[in-house]
Design an enzyme around this catalytic site. Structure first.
Site, PDB file in Angstrom:
ATOM      1  CE  LYS A   1      -3.830  -2.361  -0.075  1.00 17.24           C
ATOM      2  NZ  LYS A   1      -3.542  -3.688   0.432  1.00 17.24           N
TER       3      LYS A   1
HETATM    4  C1  LIG Z   1      -9.491  -2.777  -1.011  1.00 14.72           C
HETATM    5  C2  LIG Z   1      -8.862  -3.535   0.124  1.00 14.72           C
HETATM    6  N1  LIG Z   1      -9.547  -3.676   1.265  1.00 14.72           N
HETATM    7  C3  LIG Z   1      -9.031  -4.329   2.316  1.00 14.72           C
HETATM    8  C4  LIG Z   1      -7.765  -4.887   2.279  1.00 14.72           C
HETATM    9  C5  LIG Z   1      -7.262  -5.652   3.465  1.00 14.72           C
HETATM   10  O1  LIG Z   1      -6.169  -5.018   4.046  1.00 14.72           O
HETATM   11  P1  LIG Z   1      -5.081  -5.863   4.867  1.00 14.72           P
HETATM   12  O2  LIG Z   1      -4.300  -6.660   3.870  1.00 14.72           O
HETATM   13  O3  LIG Z   1      -4.253  -4.789   5.524  1.00 14.72           O
HETATM   14  O4  LIG Z   1      -5.799  -6.700   5.856  1.00 14.72           O
HETATM   15  C6  LIG Z   1      -7.011  -4.740   1.119  1.00 14.72           C
HETATM   16  C7  LIG Z   1      -5.629  -5.249   1.061  1.00 14.72           C
HETATM   17  O5  LIG Z   1      -5.260  -6.208   0.529  1.00 14.72           O
HETATM   18  C8  LIG Z   1      -7.569  -4.061   0.010  1.00 14.72           C
HETATM   19  O6  LIG Z   1      -6.889  -3.930  -1.143  1.00 14.72           O
END
Ligand SMILES: Cc1ncc(COP(=O)(O)O)c(C=O)c1O
Length: 400
Positions: free
Chosen positions: A203
């Site tokens: 990210k």
């Molecule tokens: C749009 C979206 N929402 C939620 C997530 C979940 O985040 P995390 O990987 O930090 O749990 C991601 C990441 O992969 C994402 O791209």
């Protein structure tokens, strides 16, 4: 564009567009980041200690939200937001099929039902008209996704929410891709009732694993803080003796001080990361304008995206190859293309649990989608390598 052997696709034995693999995403870690983490490791606190509120303060400063509540992942933060919005059995939240499964899963974690609404074709953002059509008496929340780093149209979604039969809905932004973006001159973190960040290494900035919820509302911030710590009503630092009260069911979704140290160090370079991402996106958009093989994303006049990635849509009507063939050919050129996302409702779990769903825009766009590499560690020549590879694709597969 050249011809013949010089541009022969690598998948057919030609030389690849570049000699090393270019990933679609990659973290940028400095010596300062390493030193900050080492300092945390040598301190008294490894799990949540003073570095977590310090990092939350920097998130508040960077986004303009009143509160930031750090979580152990973006997924945990989404779960927290769903529960803080009051979602439970019998409730529905309207969301997009064009996201990572974590978005809709969070609604299920809360015991509620995700109800999908289709996207708009040029930016792949949740369509406010489709949301309006999907709203019913059980709708309690709208969970939009800032796909690829462009904020959804929260003003339009808020108007739709205000007209809902069940009264005012909670507007949640899944801003996993969009930390630092603005829409209508307002920053992500201030556009929705709750804004969920992911701080995964792919990210905009990272804490390793990590996430946060941003909100202006004191009641939601209190609920989120309890939820990430077993439902206990006081933070460790506030306790004067052994007593504490668990007042609702919560989880251990705490961010560690080690991760927060990395976050506080990374966030100092957030503007630098964003400027680099925007410069790379601008170069892609300029160099690929009118390209015979791909169509580029639309950006709203009032949006300044954070550009988590650059998505292209293949012009399948002109190509003799499908997306899978182009994907393999690009990988052979050492370009780390990816596809974001397989529409959530088409995953086997969702098909079994919610059979018969169809979202024609998301499904049609998915067939054409290709994520192009974009991260703050990339150089302009890296973008040019991707363009060279796409030119080779066009030469091999565009049927004029
Ligand atoms: C749009 C979206 N929402 C939620 C997530 C979940 O985040 P995390 O990987 O930090 O749990 C991601 C990441 O992969 C994402 O791209």
């Amino acid at each position: 564009m050249g011809t013949g052997a010089a541009t022969r696709l690598a998948i057919e034995g030609g030389a690849p567009a570049r000699s090393t693999f270019l990933p679609y995403a990659h973290q940028v870690i400095s010596d300062d980041d390493v030193a900050a983490v080492a300092e945390a490791l040598r301190s008294d606190w490894l799990t949540t200690g003073p570095r977590v509120p310090a990092f939350e303060g920097l998130l508040v400063e960077a986004t303009g939200a009143r509160h930031a509540v750090a979580f152990s992942s973006g997924t945990a933060a989404l779960h927290g937001a769903a529960v803080a919005a009051g979602l439970g059995p019998g409730d529905e939240a309207i969301t997009t099929p064009m996201s990572f499964v974590a978005t809709a899963n969070a609604v299920l974690y809360a015991g509620a039902t995700p109800r999908f609404a289709d996207i708009t074709p040029d930016d792949l953002l949740l369509s406010p008209d489709a949301v309006a059509a999907a709203i019913g008496p059980a709708t309690r929340a709208i969970l939009a996704v800032d796909y690829a780093g462009q904020p959804a149209d929260y003003d339009a979604l808020r108007r739709v929410a205000a007209a809902a039969p069940s009264g005012e809905l909670t507007l949640i932004a899944d801003a996993a891709h969009s930390l630092g973006a603005t829409r209508g001159g307002r920053p992500v973190g201030t556009l929705a009732d709750m804004t969920v960040l992911s701080l995964h290494p792919a990210k905009i900035m990272t804490t390793g694993e990590g996430g946060a919820v941003l909100t202006d509302r004191d009641d939601l911030a209190d609920r989120l803080r309890r939820f990430r710590n077993h439902g206990i009503s006081t933070e460790l630092a506030e306790r004067r003796d052994w007593t504490y009260a668990m007042v609702e069911l919560g989880y251990n979704y705490r961010l560690t001080d080690i991760a927060a140290a990395l976050g506080s160090s990374q966030i100092r370079r957030l503007d630098e990361f964003l400027a680099r991402r925007r410069a790379l996106a601008a170069r892609y958009l300029e160099r690929l304008a009118g390209h015979p093989a791909v169509e580029l994303p639309a950006v709203a006049d009032d949006a300044e995206p954070a550009w988590h990635f650059l998505f292209a849509r293949l012009r399948l009507d002109r190509l003799t190859a499908d997306r899978a063939t182009v994907f393999r050919a690009m990988r052979a050129e050492n370009i780390g293309v990816n596809v974001h996302y397989i529409p959530i409702h088409t995953h086997p779990y969702y098909r079994a649990r919610f059979p018969g769903l169809s979202f024609p825009v998301a499904e049609a766009q998915y067939e054409r989608l290709l994520t192009l590499p974009l991260h703050a560690g990339m150089t302009d020549p890296d973008v040019d390598d991707v363009v060279v590879a796409l030119d080779k694709i066009a030469e091999a597969y565009v049927d004029d």
